[in-house]
Design an enzyme around this catalytic site. Structure first.
Site, PDB file in Angstrom:
ATOM      1  N   LYS A 288       0.851  -1.205   0.000  1.00 23.05           N
ATOM      2  CA  LYS A 288       0.000   0.000   0.000  1.00 23.05           C
ATOM      3  C   LYS A 288       0.880   1.246   0.000  1.00 23.05           C
ATOM      4  O   LYS A 288       1.804   1.358   0.814  1.00 23.05           O
ATOM      5  CB  LYS A 288      -0.897  -0.010   1.238  1.00 23.05           C
ATOM      6  CG  LYS A 288      -1.809   1.197   1.389  1.00 23.05           C
ATOM      7  CD  LYS A 288      -2.854   0.933   2.474  1.00 23.05           C
ATOM      8  CE  LYS A 288      -3.814   2.078   2.690  1.00 23.05           C
ATOM      9  NZ  LYS A 288      -3.329   3.117   3.578  1.00 23.05           N
ATOM     10  N   HIS A 312      -2.291   7.729   1.131  1.00 20.47           N
ATOM     11  CA  HIS A 312      -2.647   7.705   2.556  1.00 20.47           C
ATOM     12  C   HIS A 312      -3.620   8.860   2.854  1.00 20.47           C
ATOM     13  O   HIS A 312      -3.577   9.474   3.914  1.00 20.47           O
ATOM     14  CB  HIS A 312      -1.379   7.837   3.407  1.00 20.47           C
ATOM     15  CG  HIS A 312      -1.451   7.138   4.742  1.00 20.47           C
ATOM     16  ND1 HIS A 312      -0.786   5.982   5.007  1.00 20.47           N
ATOM     17  CD2 HIS A 312      -2.095   7.448   5.900  1.00 20.47           C
ATOM     18  CE1 HIS A 312      -1.007   5.608   6.264  1.00 20.47           C
ATOM     19  NE2 HIS A 312      -1.810   6.480   6.819  1.00 20.47           N
ATOM     20  N   SER A 344      -7.749   7.034  -1.636  1.00 22.62           N
ATOM     21  CA  SER A 344      -7.414   8.455  -1.502  1.00 22.62           C
ATOM     22  C   SER A 344      -8.331   9.302  -2.364  1.00 22.62           C
ATOM     23  O   SER A 344      -8.124   9.462  -3.573  1.00 22.62           O
ATOM     24  CB  SER A 344      -5.947   8.760  -1.851  1.00 22.62           C
ATOM     25  OG  SER A 344      -5.083   8.047  -0.977  1.00 22.62           O
TER      26      SER A 344
HETATM   27  C1  LIG Z   1      -7.826   8.863  10.504  1.00 25.46           C
HETATM   28  C2  LIG Z   1      -7.087   8.011   9.528  1.00 25.46           C
HETATM   29  C3  LIG Z   1      -6.313   6.950  10.003  1.00 25.46           C
HETATM   30  C4  LIG Z   1      -5.633   6.123   9.110  1.00 25.46           C
HETATM   31  N1  LIG Z   1      -4.942   5.057   9.592  1.00 25.46           N
HETATM   32  C5  LIG Z   1      -4.302   4.224   8.724  1.00 25.46           C
HETATM   33  C6  LIG Z   1      -3.631   3.076   9.197  1.00 25.46           C
HETATM   34  O1  LIG Z   1      -3.618   2.774  10.376  1.00 25.46           O
HETATM   35  N2  LIG Z   1      -2.991   2.291   8.279  1.00 25.46           N
HETATM   36  C7  LIG Z   1      -2.983   2.581   6.938  1.00 25.46           C
HETATM   37  O2  LIG Z   1      -2.383   1.865   6.156  1.00 25.46           O
HETATM   38  N3  LIG Z   1      -3.650   3.648   6.471  1.00 25.46           N
HETATM   39  C8  LIG Z   1      -4.305   4.465   7.327  1.00 25.46           C
HETATM   40  N4  LIG Z   1      -4.997   5.543   6.839  1.00 25.46           N
HETATM   41  C9  LIG Z   1      -5.061   5.759   5.393  1.00 25.46           C
HETATM   42  C10 LIG Z   1      -6.268   5.043   4.779  1.00 25.46           C
HETATM   43  O3  LIG Z   1      -6.081   3.653   4.769  1.00 25.46           O
HETATM   44  C11 LIG Z   1      -6.506   5.515   3.337  1.00 25.46           C
HETATM   45  O4  LIG Z   1      -5.307   5.380   2.616  1.00 25.46           O
HETATM   46  C12 LIG Z   1      -6.998   6.958   3.267  1.00 25.46           C
HETATM   47  O5  LIG Z   1      -7.951   7.191   4.271  1.00 25.46           O
HETATM   48  C13 LIG Z   1      -7.593   7.269   1.918  1.00 25.46           C
HETATM   49  O6  LIG Z   1      -7.910   8.616   1.813  1.00 25.46           O
HETATM   50  P1  LIG Z   1      -9.425   9.169   1.947  1.00 25.46           P
HETATM   51  O7  LIG Z   1      -9.919   8.703   3.258  1.00 25.46           O
HETATM   52  O8  LIG Z   1      -9.296  10.658   1.896  1.00 25.46           O
HETATM   53  O9  LIG Z   1     -10.188   8.601   0.793  1.00 25.46           O
HETATM   54  C14 LIG Z   1      -5.693   6.382   7.717  1.00 25.46           C
HETATM   55  C15 LIG Z   1      -6.473   7.442   7.253  1.00 25.46           C
HETATM   56  C16 LIG Z   1      -7.171   8.238   8.133  1.00 25.46           C
HETATM   57  C17 LIG Z   1      -8.031   9.344   7.587  1.00 25.46           C
END
Ligand SMILES: Cc1cc2nc3c(=O)[nH]c(=O)nc-3n(C[C@H](O)[C@H](O)[C@H](O)COP(=O)(O)O)c2cc1C
Length: 424
Positions: A288, A312, A344
């Site tokens: 990822k 992310h 994303s």
């Molecule tokens: C509050 C928050 C916490 C997140 N925690 C993780 C995580 O623990 N591990 C990870 O791989 N991605 C994490 N992400 C990224 C998400 O997996 C994802 O890539 C991202 O939310 C996509 O963007 P979007 O929500 O704006 O569509 C996190 C995102 C947010 C918003």
């Protein structure tokens, strides 16, 4: 007819605004915020706005099939719930509510390494509904092995290795509020429930404090305890398994937070490390945070089974390329060899359809379901996700198509600017 309204707003903007009203400033900032000036977050959305669907008419679309196949599983739609950590900030049931909602819809949930509920508890609530595990590569190989073993035992069907967060990004909204959930013991449940981690914590707590020159002068300068510091200690004590009163007197909760902060990630990982992981699990490995076609090619050459094109959510590298802009290059590089997923900026079923038309096998939702959770727990997540699935199905049919396999770049046109003011 009965005047019943949806539990949570059905469009992303309304959902986020409602969650903002509900949450305290730090929780809202943690979920909403991105890296730097949040240019990548905006770019993720702007990239969607540059594609338009060209619907076709007079085709029988009365029967539609939104399902897709992924690693031997048929999914109801090309949608997964991505890993989102520290969900206890927005709702006390956190990951457990998400797990129940995901299982209710048959949509896979990717358990976060930074979850607020151990993976075993979530897996128990999911029956045989699909789940994956997302991992950050710890400095402790033994901990990595333990987490992978637990994921396999919990019925996870793929291992997602997040590579874009070897260090936490520069996040001004959190910095300005002086807030890092993990430092308060939030979002470390996969660790505190892990036997290897617990052993490391006990060893740390037993080790004599290192004597440093000038230590007593340093102690004299220590700030007096504040209300925030007391709250932090209580938060840490709550995060450690066992009775709260006992934990308040024990050095272990604080040692757990310190241990976590020192081992959660290893920025020195390279391609050479992948073989080690490959030899330790038979689960499909999905990387990822891949944005460059050369990295995608290399990943497959190293025995990886898929990639997630992701920024992310714009939380790591401000001014990085938008995920949707990176997607076609990655698909051209490896799309015929392995599934390419995307996250994303996905906010709706129409967004999911555009991403799949550009070559994504499926998309991962992030912030939308976190806002649903904040507003109405399991039901909120359930509604947000079924709204996305419903709109995906409708958009497919209204575009004149009946199955996901018919989606291709042919159904899209590149447009200069979507939000051209019309004067209306
Ligand atoms: C509050 C928050 C916490 C997140 N925690 C993780 C995580 O623990 N591990 C990870 O791989 N991605 C994490 N992400 C990224 C998400 O997996 C994802 O890539 C991202 O939310 C996509 O963007 P979007 O929500 O704006 O569509 C996190 C995102 C947010 C918003």
């Amino acid at each position: 007819m009965y005047g019943r309204l949806p539990r949570v707003p059905t469009v992303f903007g309304g959902l986020q605004r409602a969650a903002r009203r509900r949450l305290d400033a730090r929780a809202y900032a943690y979920v909403a915020g991105g890296a730097g000036e949040e240019a990548t977050q905006r770019a993720n959305r702007a990239a969607f706005d540059r594609w338009a669907i060209v619907p076709r008419v007079l085709r029988d679309v009365s029967v539609r099939d939104t399902s897709v196949e992924l690693f031997g599983r048929r999914l109801p739609a090309p949608v997964l719930l991505g890993p989102v950590g520290a969900l206890e900030l927005v709702h006390p049931e956190a990951d457990l509510a998400v797990a129940r909602a995901a299982a209710g819809l048959g949509v896979p949930m990717v358990f976060s390494n930074q979850a607020s509920v151990p993976m075993e508890t979530c897996a128990d609530a999911m029956g045989d509904s699909p789940r994956w595990f997302q991992m950050y590569w710890s400095t402790s190989d033994e901990l990595v092995e333990s987490l992978v073993g637990r994921a396999e035992a919990s019925g996870c069907e793929a291992l997602v290795v997040t590579l874009d967060t070897t260090m936490l990004g520069w996040r001004p909204r959190d910095l300005d509020l002086g807030h890092l959930p993990f430092a308060l013991g939030k979002g470390i449940a996969q660790y505190t429930s892990d036997p290897v981690f617990r052993r490391l914590v006990e060893a740390r707590a037993e080790a004599p404090a290192p004597v440093q020159p000038g230590a007593s002068a340093e102690r004299d300068r220590q700030p007096r305890p504040t209300l925030a510091a007391v709250r932090a200690l209580v938060g840490m004590a709550r995060a450690w398994p066992g009775p709260l009163l006992e934990n308040l007197r024990s050095p272990l909760p604080r040692a757990a937070v310190e241990t976590f902060l020192s081992i959660y990630s290893r920025p020195s990982i390279t391609w050479a490390d992948l073989a080690w992981l490959r030899s330790r699990t038979r689960l499909p490995i999905v990387l990822k945070g891949v944005l460059h076609p050369d990295d995608a090619r290399r990943a497959l050459d190293e025995g990886v089974d898929g990639v997630v094109v992701s920024t992310h959510g714009g939380r790591q590298v401000d001014r990085s390329i938008a995920a949707l802009d990176a997607l076609p290059g990655v698909v051209a590089a490896i799309g015929d060899r392995a599934p390419v997923l995307l996250d994303s900026g996905v906010r709706s079923g129409a967004d999911a359809l555009v991403a799949v038309a550009l070559g994504a096998r499926a998309v991962l939702l992030g912030r939308p379901f976190a806002w649903g959770l904040a507003l109405a727990g399991e039901e909120g997540v359930q509604q947000v996700v079924s709204d996305v699935l419903g709109e995906f199905d409708l958009t497919l049919g209204l575009a004149g198509l009946t199955s996901v396999s018919e989606l291709s770049p042919e159904i899209l046109r590149r447009v200069d600017r979507w939000d051209t003011p019309t004067g209306g």
